[in-house]
Design an enzyme around this catalytic site. Structure first.
Site, PDB file in Angstrom:
ATOM      1  N   GLU A  48       0.634  -0.969   0.257  1.00 13.71           N
ATOM      2  CA  GLU A  48      -0.098  -0.214   0.309  1.00 13.71           C
ATOM      3  C   GLU A  48       0.888   1.471   0.099  1.00 13.71           C
ATOM      4  O   GLU A  48       2.027   1.090   0.360  1.00 13.71           O
ATOM      5  CB  GLU A  48      -0.680  -0.003   0.834  1.00 13.71           C
ATOM      6  CG  GLU A  48      -1.740   1.321   0.869  1.00 13.71           C
ATOM      7  CD  GLU A  48      -2.601   1.666   2.529  1.00 13.71           C
ATOM      8  OE1 GLU A  48      -3.386   2.377   2.532  1.00 13.71           O
ATOM      9  OE2 GLU A  48      -2.284   1.118   3.314  1.00 13.71           O
TER      10      GLU A  48
ATOM     11  N   ASP B 151      -2.268  12.085  -2.537  1.00 13.23           N
ATOM     12  CA  ASP B 151      -2.367  13.856  -2.757  1.00 13.23           C
ATOM     13  C   ASP B 151      -3.145  13.994  -4.203  1.00 13.23           C
ATOM     14  O   ASP B 151      -2.336  13.304  -5.178  1.00 13.23           O
ATOM     15  CB  ASP B 151      -0.533  14.216  -2.450  1.00 13.23           C
ATOM     16  CG  ASP B 151      -0.818  16.307  -2.606  1.00 13.23           C
ATOM     17  OD1 ASP B 151      -2.647  16.260  -2.895  1.00 13.23           O
ATOM     18  OD2 ASP B 151      -0.531  16.264  -2.002  1.00 13.23           O
TER      19      ASP B 151
END
Length: 220
Positions: free
Chosen positions: A46, A120
């Site tokens: 991840e 982001d």
């Protein structure tokens, strides 16, 4: 720097499930993750894992796989690291590193499955190369993820979702297997077993729809 943050950094140095600068294994872990875990189970990674709730949740739900959360913030991965230790999840680990340098920590094809969870969005044009679904990063993933390996992308950001779809459409040999602009209204909502990142919970509570794409970058 606050006392709590310093204490967390010291704990990371002691926690055996954290690979970070200053530890000998940090320099030679590439190609050796299954030795690190002590088994030959497939490896799921991840990216930008934050406090590691999702990585730990996956490890808790899938004992037959190894899970590695990657983040540059040591004070964040401390949370997931200590949680995994408390639950005796020996199939969960954390790597403190810049995602741009992922290729120095994993060998070609060493990753079986990849999660890009709520990165982001980097909306400014000048930051395109820093988006985790830009061509630059996808090129790296294509090398590190085993052929046919699944890549999962989740975001609340419509702009990043549309950008990612366009980028994937331009890549040869890419197959989009699942695609929805509203994950929790889709047929795949049960596939993730209710495991959510911290940001996913925040966005969902604000009424944001979660976008999700599952794809492969190369054929098996």
């Amino acid at each position: 720097m606050g006392r709590n943050k310093l204490a967390r950094f010291r704990q990371n140095e002691e926690n055996k499930n954290v690979v970070q600068p200053g530890k000998e294994i940090y320099e030679n872990i590439q190609g050796g993750w299954q030795d690190f875990f002590g088994n030959d189970q497939p490896i799921t990674v991840e990216l930008a894992c934050g406090r590691g709730e999702f990585t730990v949740g996956l490890g808790r739900s899938h004992s037959g796989r190894n899970f590695i959360g990657v983040d540059i913030k040591g004070s964040r991965i401390w949370k997931g690291s200590t949680m995994a230790i408390a639950e005796k999840l020996l199939n969960v680990a954390f790597l403190r590193a810049q995602i741009e340098q992922l290729h120095t920590f994993f060998a070609e094809g060493e990753i079986a499955e990849l999660w890009i969870t709520f990165p982001d969005p980097r909306p400014k044009d000048r930051d395109e190369k820093r988006r985790l679904t830009s061509q630059r990063f996808l090129d790296m993933y294509e090398t590190l993820v085993a052929k046919g390996g699944l890549i999962h992308f989740k975001t609340d950001n419509t702009g990043l979702y549309q950008y990612t779809k366009e980028i994937l459409a331009d890549r040869p040999n890419t197959r989009i297997l699942k695609d929805t602009s509203d994950f929790y209204a889709s047929e795949w909502k049960e596939d993730h077993l209710g495991i959510k990142t911290r940001y996913e919970k925040i966005f969902s509570e604000k009424g944001e729809t979660i976008k999700y794409i599952c794809f492969t970058l190369s054929s098996a």
